[in-house]
Design a protein around this motif. Structure first.
Motif, short mmCIF file in Angstrom:
data_model
loop_
_atom_site.label_atom_id
_atom_site.label_comp_id
_atom_site.label_asym_id
_atom_site.label_seq_id
_atom_site.Cartn_x
_atom_site.Cartn_y
_atom_site.Cartn_z
N GLY A 133 84.73 -63.60 -135.92
CA GLY A 133 83.30 -63.78 -135.69
C GLY A 133 82.69 -64.66 -136.76
O GLY A 133 83.27 -64.86 -137.82
N TYR A 134 81.51 -65.16 -136.47
CA TYR A 134 80.90 -66.14 -137.36
C TYR A 134 80.44 -65.53 -138.68
O TYR A 134 80.58 -66.14 -139.73
CB TYR A 134 79.72 -66.81 -136.67
N TRP A 157 84.04 -82.45 -147.50
CA TRP A 157 83.86 -83.09 -146.20
C TRP A 157 82.73 -82.50 -145.35
O TRP A 157 82.22 -83.17 -144.45
CB TRP A 157 85.17 -83.05 -145.41
N TRP A 158 82.39 -81.24 -145.58
CA TRP A 158 81.36 -80.62 -144.75
C TRP A 158 80.29 -79.94 -145.59
O TRP A 158 80.63 -79.19 -146.52
CB TRP A 158 81.97 -79.60 -143.79
N PRO A 159 79.03 -80.15 -145.26
CA PRO A 159 77.94 -79.57 -146.07
C PRO A 159 77.74 -78.08 -145.82
O PRO A 159 77.14 -77.40 -146.65
CB PRO A 159 76.70 -80.36 -145.62
N SER A 160 78.22 -77.55 -144.69
CA SER A 160 77.95 -76.15 -144.37
C SER A 160 78.99 -75.63 -143.38
O SER A 160 79.69 -76.40 -142.72
CB SER A 160 76.56 -75.99 -143.75
N LYS A 161 79.06 -74.32 -143.29
CA LYS A 161 79.92 -73.65 -142.33
C LYS A 161 79.56 -74.07 -140.90
O LYS A 161 80.44 -74.30 -140.07
CB LYS A 161 79.71 -72.13 -142.51
N PRO A 204 87.79 -65.68 -123.09
CA PRO A 204 87.62 -65.04 -124.40
C PRO A 204 87.90 -65.99 -125.57
O PRO A 204 87.35 -65.84 -126.64
CB PRO A 204 88.65 -63.90 -124.38
N ARG A 205 88.77 -66.97 -125.35
CA ARG A 205 89.11 -67.90 -126.42
C ARG A 205 87.88 -68.72 -126.85
O ARG A 205 87.75 -69.11 -128.01
CB ARG A 205 90.22 -68.83 -125.92
N TYR A 206 86.98 -69.00 -125.91
CA TYR A 206 85.81 -69.82 -126.22
C TYR A 206 84.57 -69.00 -126.52
O TYR A 206 83.65 -69.47 -127.15
CB TYR A 206 85.49 -70.76 -125.04
N ASP A 207 84.54 -67.78 -125.99
CA ASP A 207 83.30 -67.00 -126.04
C ASP A 207 82.73 -66.87 -127.45
O ASP A 207 81.59 -67.28 -127.70
CB ASP A 207 83.55 -65.62 -125.43
N LEU A 208 83.50 -66.32 -128.39
CA LEU A 208 82.97 -66.11 -129.73
C LEU A 208 82.64 -67.41 -130.47
O LEU A 208 81.55 -67.53 -131.04
CB LEU A 208 83.95 -65.28 -130.58
N PRO A 209 83.55 -68.40 -130.46
CA PRO A 209 83.18 -69.65 -131.14
C PRO A 209 81.91 -70.28 -130.56
O PRO A 209 81.07 -70.78 -131.30
CB PRO A 209 84.39 -70.56 -130.89
N THR A 250 74.37 -69.84 -132.19
CA THR A 250 73.53 -69.19 -133.19
C THR A 250 73.13 -70.16 -134.29
O THR A 250 71.98 -70.21 -134.72
CB THR A 250 74.30 -68.01 -133.83
N GLU A 251 74.10 -70.94 -134.75
CA GLU A 251 73.80 -71.90 -135.82
C GLU A 251 72.77 -72.92 -135.36
O GLU A 251 71.87 -73.30 -136.10
CB GLU A 251 75.08 -72.61 -136.26
N ILE A 252 72.91 -73.36 -134.11
CA ILE A 252 71.99 -74.35 -133.57
C ILE A 252 70.58 -73.78 -133.48
O ILE A 252 69.59 -74.44 -133.79
CB ILE A 252 72.48 -74.82 -132.18
N VAL A 253 70.49 -72.50 -133.08
CA VAL A 253 69.19 -71.86 -132.92
C VAL A 253 68.45 -71.76 -134.26
O VAL A 253 67.24 -71.89 -134.33
CB VAL A 253 69.36 -70.46 -132.30
#
Lengths: 205, 205
Positions: free
Chosen positions: A33-34, A56-60, A108-113, A119-122
């Protein structure tokens, strides 16, 4: 993503590390989970140092978005996902696409990601802007292109706003998935398409 | 919520504490965001002990949901929010309601708490079920009741599934707000209503 100039060998190693990180991020978020996804965990799973990820990335959220983008564009093989089907039958083509969306959201493989990314976008306006530009925007353009073809074929009203049309067709599925307000089935996808095309007002048989 | 039997004075004190906690939770989440919202912080702001909160709510999400529910049902004065307007003009009534939703979603006071609640619902199936039962369900029933009246008045097609109709009318606004895919305006609300009622297919002028 890495932008610095490097020698060929280095560049190949960088690309290998980048792919390992993206894969690890996507797999891990599906497992834990995230909220429990950590840069440390991703680094360990990918076999790289934490600093490589931070460089390479500013955030999770930004890392997860890239992981998602890499996966979905790889799926399309051509790097962009490709156009919507056009058999000349708008309703049938939209149902095909919406049913595929339903299948993906139920996997299920896609659901959680996908919930994590959502959530992050929101909560992160900068990530939302990036998402709009790099994923939602291009995909929306493909959907509108299919609707424009339908309009040329006389299957879509001249005065319909194409963004509103896309929202009516694709929005209900996303909401039902997110809020779990009802079963997400092919039958529901078909109903949404038929109802959006025909409208809620009385019509001739 | 407290369920144990208590003497009148105790009961009044409990109710005062409960309201203080709900108000503090709602105000705090708007100030600091959901990630930084803590039971400690809410307890301090409400002037109660942490144990009081833990006794009444199983999780931060459940507390926030109660805070939200208390606020929205207080707003309706009658404890249920009340029926949708029915002037006999379905399009005008739906536009009035959707414009009010747009105003609420654009209100900074509600924006963060509602995003926080939405996130919890997306990730917590138990909370989603509670939300469906206690908030979305009753509100959806009011919306369907208005649509049933429209059907009796011959303004809605006989064969439209009312849940699908509600999703088409109310879903696009929620998505646009969550994903920030475009400006959330009264004009957009009106377009959604007109397009959903009329449908995407060509129609007579």
């Amino acid at each position: 993503m890495p932008t610095q100039k490097v020698a060929p060998d280095s560049s190949r190693r960088s690309e290998t590390a980048r792919r390992a990180i993206l894969t690890a991020a996507f797999d891990l978020v599906g497992d834990v989970g995230y909220a429990k996804l950590s840069i440390e965990g991703i680094a360990a799973a990918a076999g790289v140092g934490k600093q490589t990820i931070y460089r390479w990335w500013p955030s999770k959220g930004a890392l997860l978005f890239d992981a998602f983008l890499a996966l979905t564009t790889d799926g399309g093989q051509d790097g962009q996902g490709g156009a919507l089907p056009d058999t000349g039958d708008l309703a049938a083509d939209l149902k095909l696409v919406l049913r595929a969306v339903v299948d993906e959201l139920n996997d299920p493989r896609y659901d959680l990601p996908m919930r994590a990314l959502h959530t992050e976008i929101v909560h992160d306006p900068a990530l939302a802007a990036d998402y709009a530009k790099r994923l939602d925007g291009p995909m929306r353009e493909l959907k509108k292109e299919r609707l424009r073809a339908a309009r040329r074929a006389g299957q879509l009203a001249e005065d319909v706003d194409l963004d509103v049309a896309v929202d009516l067709i694709f929005g209900p599925i996303l909401n039902r998935w997110l809020q779990r307000t009802g079963p997400l089935t092919h039958g529901y996808a078909d109903q949404v398409v038929d109802t959006a095309l025909r409208g809620l007002r009385p019509h001739e048989a």
